[in-house]
Design a protein around this motif. Structure first.
Motif: not given
Length: 197
Positions: A109-121, A123-126, A135-139
């Motif tokens: 859970g902690v790893y997935a949330l960290g990866s999701l936060t990184q992905a959102i960041t 997506a917002a920049t590049d 995306t499949a990795y995080v899901l």
């Protein structure tokens, strides 16, 4: 002569004989997912060419150590998922399985949330850095965390376990992630088997 009050107060209720069908299917699916994730790492290792042509080719031995460490964790996850659907586990194993299940849930859970936060960041920049594989990795990690969470809750409810075991199991998350993401790479870097951070 009647039983004393203390004899009845501290007697735990019996565990449910078997997990439900849905939990059994979820446990099997979670174990298969862990094995599939492990197979990816084994495939990388068996080809031996995933670092060829990169700046990290000289550190192949270090990446091999990390790869097999991750495989071991994924195999442990598969075993834990299968133990969670065992119909009649040994009484002494019940708390240990609970700790492992809650630990797997918290770690993923902690790893997935960290990866999701990184992905959102990202997506917002590049947005070009976000692809289907990432995306499949995080899901995949989010689904695995959800699966272990349900299995942990079902196991604890089935065996009438104290909530403190969930808290103790959750403490495994920083320990496991710290070992895989910080301690092991640092040791290998000190030995010259990985590039220094």
């Amino acid at each position: 002569m009647t039983a004393s009050r203390t004899d009845t107060v501290h007697t735990p209720p019996p565990a449910t004989a078997r997990p439900g069908r849905a939990v059994t299917l979820l446990g099997a699916a979670t174990a298969l997912a862990c094995l599939a994730f492990a197979a990816v790492n084994i495939a990388f290792e068996s080809t031996g060419d995933f670092l060829d042509g990169t700046d990290y080719a000289a550190y192949a031995d270090g990446f091999t150590v990390m790869n097999w460490l991750v495989v071991a964790l994924k195999l442990a996850g598969a075993a834990t998922a299968l133990l969670s659907i065992h119909p009649r586990p040994r009484p002494r194993a019940v708390p240990a399985v609970a700790l492992a299940l809650w630990g797997a849930f918290a770690t993923l859970g902690v790893y997935a949330l960290g990866s999701l936060t990184q992905a959102i960041t990202m997506a917002a920049t590049d947005t070009d850095r976000i692809d289907a594989a990432g995306t499949a990795y995080v899901l995949g990690f989010l689904l695995a965390a959800t699966g272990f969470g349900i299995l942990a809750a079902a196991w604890s409810r089935r065996h009438h376990l104290n909530r403190r075991l969930a808290l103790l199991g959750a403490l495994a998350a920083p320990a496991v992630l710290g070992t895989v993401l910080l301690a092991a790479p640092a040791i290998l870097a000190a030995l010259g088997m990985l590039p220094a951070a």
